[in-house]
Design a protein around this motif. Structure first.
Motif, PDB file in Angstrom:
ATOM      1  N   GLU A  82     -73.883  23.926 -16.832  1.00  0.00           N
ATOM      2  CA  GLU A  82     -72.480  24.306 -16.984  1.00  0.00           C
ATOM      3  C   GLU A  82     -71.733  24.149 -15.660  1.00  0.00           C
ATOM      4  O   GLU A  82     -70.574  23.714 -15.631  1.00  0.00           O
ATOM      5  CB  GLU A  82     -72.398  25.749 -17.497  1.00  0.00           C
ATOM      6  CG  GLU A  82     -72.909  25.901 -18.924  1.00  0.00           C
ATOM      7  CD  GLU A  82     -73.139  27.342 -19.340  1.00  0.00           C
ATOM      8  OE1 GLU A  82     -73.288  27.590 -20.552  1.00  0.00           O
ATOM      9  OE2 GLU A  82     -73.189  28.226 -18.454  1.00  0.00           O
ATOM     10  N   ALA A  83     -72.408  24.514 -14.566  1.00  0.00           N
ATOM     11  CA  ALA A  83     -71.787  24.375 -13.247  1.00  0.00           C
ATOM     12  C   ALA A  83     -71.546  22.908 -12.912  1.00  0.00           C
ATOM     13  O   ALA A  83     -70.476  22.535 -12.394  1.00  0.00           O
ATOM     14  CB  ALA A  83     -72.680  25.021 -12.187  1.00  0.00           C
ATOM     15  N   ALA A  84     -72.522  22.054 -13.184  1.00  0.00           N
ATOM     16  CA  ALA A  84     -72.376  20.629 -12.895  1.00  0.00           C
ATOM     17  C   ALA A  84     -71.239  20.012 -13.707  1.00  0.00           C
ATOM     18  O   ALA A  84     -70.435  19.233 -13.187  1.00  0.00           O
ATOM     19  CB  ALA A  84     -73.686  19.902 -13.181  1.00  0.00           C
ATOM     20  N   LEU A  85     -71.143  20.382 -14.987  1.00  0.00           N
ATOM     21  CA  LEU A  85     -70.063  19.859 -15.826  1.00  0.00           C
ATOM     22  C   LEU A  85     -68.710  20.403 -15.394  1.00  0.00           C
ATOM     23  O   LEU A  85     -67.672  19.843 -15.760  1.00  0.00           O
ATOM     24  CB  LEU A  85     -70.337  20.202 -17.294  1.00  0.00           C
ATOM     25  CG  LEU A  85     -71.542  19.492 -17.912  1.00  0.00           C
ATOM     26  CD1 LEU A  85     -71.766  19.958 -19.337  1.00  0.00           C
ATOM     27  CD2 LEU A  85     -71.357  17.978 -17.876  1.00  0.00           C
ATOM     28  N   SER A  86     -68.735  21.490 -14.626  1.00  0.00           N
ATOM     29  CA  SER A  86     -67.498  22.045 -14.069  1.00  0.00           C
ATOM     30  C   SER A  86     -67.199  21.473 -12.689  1.00  0.00           C
ATOM     31  O   SER A  86     -66.311  21.967 -11.984  1.00  0.00           O
ATOM     32  CB  SER A  86     -67.613  23.575 -13.992  1.00  0.00           C
ATOM     33  OG  SER A  86     -67.837  24.132 -15.269  1.00  0.00           O
ATOM     34  N   GLY A  87     -67.941  20.452 -12.287  1.00  0.00           N
ATOM     35  CA  GLY A  87     -67.654  19.754 -11.042  1.00  0.00           C
ATOM     36  C   GLY A  87     -68.226  20.393  -9.805  1.00  0.00           C
ATOM     37  O   GLY A  87     -67.661  20.278  -8.723  1.00  0.00           O
ATOM     38  N   ASN A  88     -69.385  21.056  -9.934  1.00  0.00           N
ATOM     39  CA  ASN A  88     -70.055  21.665  -8.786  1.00  0.00           C
ATOM     40  C   ASN A  88     -71.263  20.841  -8.363  1.00  0.00           C
ATOM     41  O   ASN A  88     -71.988  20.302  -9.218  1.00  0.00           O
ATOM     42  CB  ASN A  88     -70.577  23.061  -9.149  1.00  0.00           C
ATOM     43  CG  ASN A  88     -69.489  24.090  -9.312  1.00  0.00           C
ATOM     44  OD1 ASN A  88     -69.287  24.949  -8.458  1.00  0.00           O
ATOM     45  ND2 ASN A  88     -68.770  24.013 -10.420  1.00  0.00           N
ATOM     46  N   GLN A 115     -64.524  33.824 -18.498  1.00  0.00           N
ATOM     47  CA  GLN A 115     -64.386  34.155 -17.078  1.00  0.00           C
ATOM     48  C   GLN A 115     -65.397  33.390 -16.226  1.00  0.00           C
ATOM     49  O   GLN A 115     -65.075  32.932 -15.123  1.00  0.00           O
ATOM     50  CB  GLN A 115     -64.539  35.662 -16.857  1.00  0.00           C
ATOM     51  CG  GLN A 115     -63.361  36.502 -17.337  1.00  0.00           C
ATOM     52  CD  GLN A 115     -63.298  36.630 -18.850  1.00  0.00           C
ATOM     53  OE1 GLN A 115     -64.302  36.941 -19.470  1.00  0.00           O
ATOM     54  NE2 GLN A 115     -62.134  36.394 -19.430  1.00  0.00           N
ATOM     55  N   VAL A 116     -66.621  33.238 -16.740  1.00  0.00           N
ATOM     56  CA  VAL A 116     -67.622  32.433 -16.035  1.00  0.00           C
ATOM     57  C   VAL A 116     -67.126  30.997 -15.898  1.00  0.00           C
ATOM     58  O   VAL A 116     -67.214  30.387 -14.827  1.00  0.00           O
ATOM     59  CB  VAL A 116     -68.973  32.462 -16.772  1.00  0.00           C
ATOM     60  CG1 VAL A 116     -69.949  31.454 -16.163  1.00  0.00           C
ATOM     61  CG2 VAL A 116     -69.581  33.856 -16.738  1.00  0.00           C
ATOM     62  N   ALA A 117     -66.582  30.455 -16.991  1.00  0.00           N
ATOM     63  CA  ALA A 117     -66.070  29.082 -16.964  1.00  0.00           C
ATOM     64  C   ALA A 117     -64.952  28.933 -15.938  1.00  0.00           C
ATOM     65  O   ALA A 117     -64.871  27.916 -15.229  1.00  0.00           O
ATOM     66  CB  ALA A 117     -65.570  28.683 -18.354  1.00  0.00           C
ATOM     67  N   ALA A 118     -64.097  29.962 -15.820  1.00  0.00           N
ATOM     68  CA  ALA A 118     -62.989  29.901 -14.868  1.00  0.00           C
ATOM     69  C   ALA A 118     -63.495  29.899 -13.429  1.00  0.00           C
ATOM     70  O   ALA A 118     -62.980  29.157 -12.578  1.00  0.00           O
ATOM     71  CB  ALA A 118     -62.040  31.073 -15.097  1.00  0.00           C
ATOM     72  N   VAL A 119     -64.512  30.716 -13.133  1.00  0.00           N
ATOM     73  CA  VAL A 119     -65.077  30.757 -11.780  1.00  0.00           C
ATOM     74  C   VAL A 119     -65.732  29.425 -11.440  1.00  0.00           C
ATOM     75  O   VAL A 119     -65.530  28.878 -10.345  1.00  0.00           O
ATOM     76  CB  VAL A 119     -66.089  31.908 -11.638  1.00  0.00           C
ATOM     77  CG1 VAL A 119     -66.818  31.828 -10.292  1.00  0.00           C
ATOM     78  CG2 VAL A 119     -65.392  33.257 -11.770  1.00  0.00           C
ATOM     79  N   LEU A 120     -66.508  28.882 -12.375  1.00  0.00           N
ATOM     80  CA  LEU A 120     -67.185  27.608 -12.115  1.00  0.00           C
ATOM     81  C   LEU A 120     -66.184  26.466 -11.953  1.00  0.00           C
ATOM     82  O   LEU A 120     -66.397  25.551 -11.153  1.00  0.00           O
ATOM     83  CB  LEU A 120     -68.172  27.294 -13.241  1.00  0.00           C
ATOM     84  CG  LEU A 120     -69.394  28.208 -13.337  1.00  0.00           C
ATOM     85  CD1 LEU A 120     -70.246  27.831 -14.545  1.00  0.00           C
ATOM     86  CD2 LEU A 120     -70.231  28.157 -12.068  1.00  0.00           C
ATOM     87  N   ALA A 121     -65.091  26.523 -12.696  1.00  0.00           N
ATOM     88  CA  ALA A 121     -64.102  25.451 -12.628  1.00  0.00           C
ATOM     89  C   ALA A 121     -63.482  25.340 -11.240  1.00  0.00           C
ATOM     90  O   ALA A 121     -63.189  24.244 -10.762  1.00  0.00           O
ATOM     91  CB  ALA A 121     -63.014  25.680 -13.674  1.00  0.00           C
ATOM     92  N   GLU A 122     -63.294  26.480 -10.567  1.00  0.00           N
ATOM     93  CA  GLU A 122     -62.650  26.447  -9.251  1.00  0.00           C
ATOM     94  C   GLU A 122     -63.650  26.367  -8.104  1.00  0.00           C
ATOM     95  O   GLU A 122     -63.262  26.169  -6.951  1.00  0.00           O
ATOM     96  CB  GLU A 122     -61.771  27.691  -9.081  1.00  0.00           C
ATOM     97  CG  GLU A 122     -62.544  28.993  -9.012  1.00  0.00           C
ATOM     98  CD  GLU A 122     -61.642  30.213  -8.891  1.00  0.00           C
ATOM     99  OE1 GLU A 122     -60.439  30.085  -9.209  1.00  0.00           O
ATOM    100  OE2 GLU A 122     -62.141  31.283  -8.493  1.00  0.00           O
ATOM    101  N   SER A 123     -64.953  26.536  -8.391  1.00  0.00           N
ATOM    102  CA  SER A 123     -65.984  26.488  -7.347  1.00  0.00           C
ATOM    103  C   SER A 123     -66.366  25.048  -7.043  1.00  0.00           C
ATOM    104  O   SER A 123     -66.102  24.131  -7.830  1.00  0.00           O
ATOM    105  CB  SER A 123     -67.227  27.267  -7.778  1.00  0.00           C
ATOM    106  OG  SER A 123     -66.913  28.631  -8.004  1.00  0.00           O
ATOM    107  N   ALA A 124     -67.004  24.860  -5.891  1.00  0.00           N
ATOM    108  CA  ALA A 124     -67.445  23.518  -5.492  1.00  0.00           C
ATOM    109  C   ALA A 124     -68.960  23.395  -5.441  1.00  0.00           C
ATOM    110  O   ALA A 124     -69.505  22.292  -5.530  1.00  0.00           O
ATOM    111  CB  ALA A 124     -66.863  23.161  -4.130  1.00  0.00           C
ATOM    112  N   ILE A 125     -69.652  24.537  -5.282  1.00  0.00           N
ATOM    113  CA  ILE A 125     -71.118  24.552  -5.190  1.00  0.00           C
ATOM    114  C   ILE A 125     -71.630  25.707  -6.035  1.00  0.00           C
ATOM    115  O   ILE A 125     -71.030  26.789  -6.079  1.00  0.00           O
ATOM    116  CB  ILE A 125     -71.587  24.723  -3.730  1.00  0.00           C
ATOM    117  CG1 ILE A 125     -71.142  23.527  -2.878  1.00  0.00           C
ATOM    118  CG2 ILE A 125     -73.107  24.874  -3.645  1.00  0.00           C
ATOM    119  CD1 ILE A 125     -71.406  23.698  -1.389  1.00  0.00           C
TER     120      ILE A 125
END
Length: 329
Positions: free
Chosen positions: A229-235, A203-213
């Protein structure tokens, strides 16, 4: 030969616990027997992330063929038990700012003995290594090994990003509350805040994947995983390095804020929102930095270092006839 990781029995998200589970899994997958042992609750198993680690339910160890990995917060008491029976061990320092917490009733003398008697000392970051060398300058360099946490493949970029700012409210909650309070009055059109709390890893991965910051409220930490993890998810990541994460906190993906500078934090987030709206997340510079970060802290990179550690342990034990098992705790 078997390598046992002593681990706190906590089922709330703690990065250091997950790292020990992952390292044990890596060793087992490559033919080096390893398990995770929760000495204070032998029946315990983490459930906030998926794993395939072997869990050790007994507390008997063979001094010839077993090797313990002790977290820095338990260094003195558990090292003393190992030294008393001749069981070899490593101290795994995932947070150099918690070394002092590993003392027992002997105070710093017990810690000194724990680190002096360790076959190996494992460090999670450059900052942690520096702290260890400051405290124990006599620690031989060949006994000090660098390991990596390894970021799982669960963290990636969603096809479509939202104007969403994610943060973890349990990290420095007073700082987080102040920053979010001030941000609510200046959020651009369509932008929203999303707290990540009480969620399992998928669920954390899903939130980070759709977030921008992502807002980083790291305190004093060895190498904080959420910002990575956030940076690798494109934040774009805005906030504190927690010191240890300074080794990867580089622009344009990361924007460091001096701890406690709440107005400066808000200004940096506003700039990040502007950069996202201007298309920075799709730029070549950000893409190249994400790829570099992914390679540097990949599961493969972590695995190579963990396996090198396993080979060092095998060389240290060197065989010998089995001994009567020692009940350690």
């Amino acid at each position: 030969m078997s390598i046992s990781y002593l681990c706190p029995a906590t089922d709330t998200p703690v990065g250091g616990v997950k790292v020990m589970y992952r390292h044990s899994e890596m060793l087992s997958r490559h033919g080096i027997a390893s398990d995770v042992c929760h000495p204070h609750d032998p029946a315990f198993a983490c459930s906030w992330f998926s794993h395939a680690a072997t869990l050790r339910r007994d507390h008997s160890f063979d001094v010839q063929s077993d090797f313990l990995v002790i977290p820095e917060i338990w260094a003195a008491p558990f090292a003393a038990r190992c030294l008393a029976v001749g069981l070899r061990y490593a101290v795994f320092v995932q947070n150099g700012y918690r070394i002092y917490q590993g003392a027992d009733e002997r105070g710093e003398a017990g810690l000194e003995q724990a680190y002096a008697g360790a076959s190996l000392v494992l460090s999670i970051s450059h900052d942690t290594t520096r702290l260890l060398q400051r405290k124990y300058p006599g620690l031989p360099g060949e006994r000090l090994l660098r390991l990596l946490p390894g970021v799982g493949e669960a963290f990636g970029v969603a096809p479509r990003k939202r104007r969403q700012i994610a943060y973890m409210p349990r990290k420095l909650p007073e700082h987080a509350a102040n920053v979010c309070f001030l941000l609510r009055g200046v959020l651009g059109e369509g932008w929203s805040l999303r707290a990540i709390d009480g969620l399992a890893e998928p669920q954390v991965a899903a939130v980070l994947a759709e977030s921008a910051i992502f807002l980083s409220f790291s305190e004093l930490e060895g190498l904080s995983l959420p910002p990575m993890e956030a940076a690798l998810s494109g934040n774009l990541v805005v906030g504190y390095t927690g010191q240890g994460s300074g080794e990867y906190f580089e622009q344009p993906l990361f924007r460091e804020v001096v701890r406690g500078d709440i107005p400066g934090f808000v200004d940096a987030v506003r700039q990040a929102m502007h950069d996202v709206d201007s298309g920075l997340l799709g730029s070549q510079a950000v893409g190249a930095q994400v790829r570099s970060l992914a390679a540097r802290y990949s599961s493969r990179s972590a695995q190579d270092l963990v396996l090198a550690f396993g080979r060092r342990v095998a060389g240290l034990l060197g065989g010998g006839p089995p001994q009567a098992p020692q009940t350690m705790f």
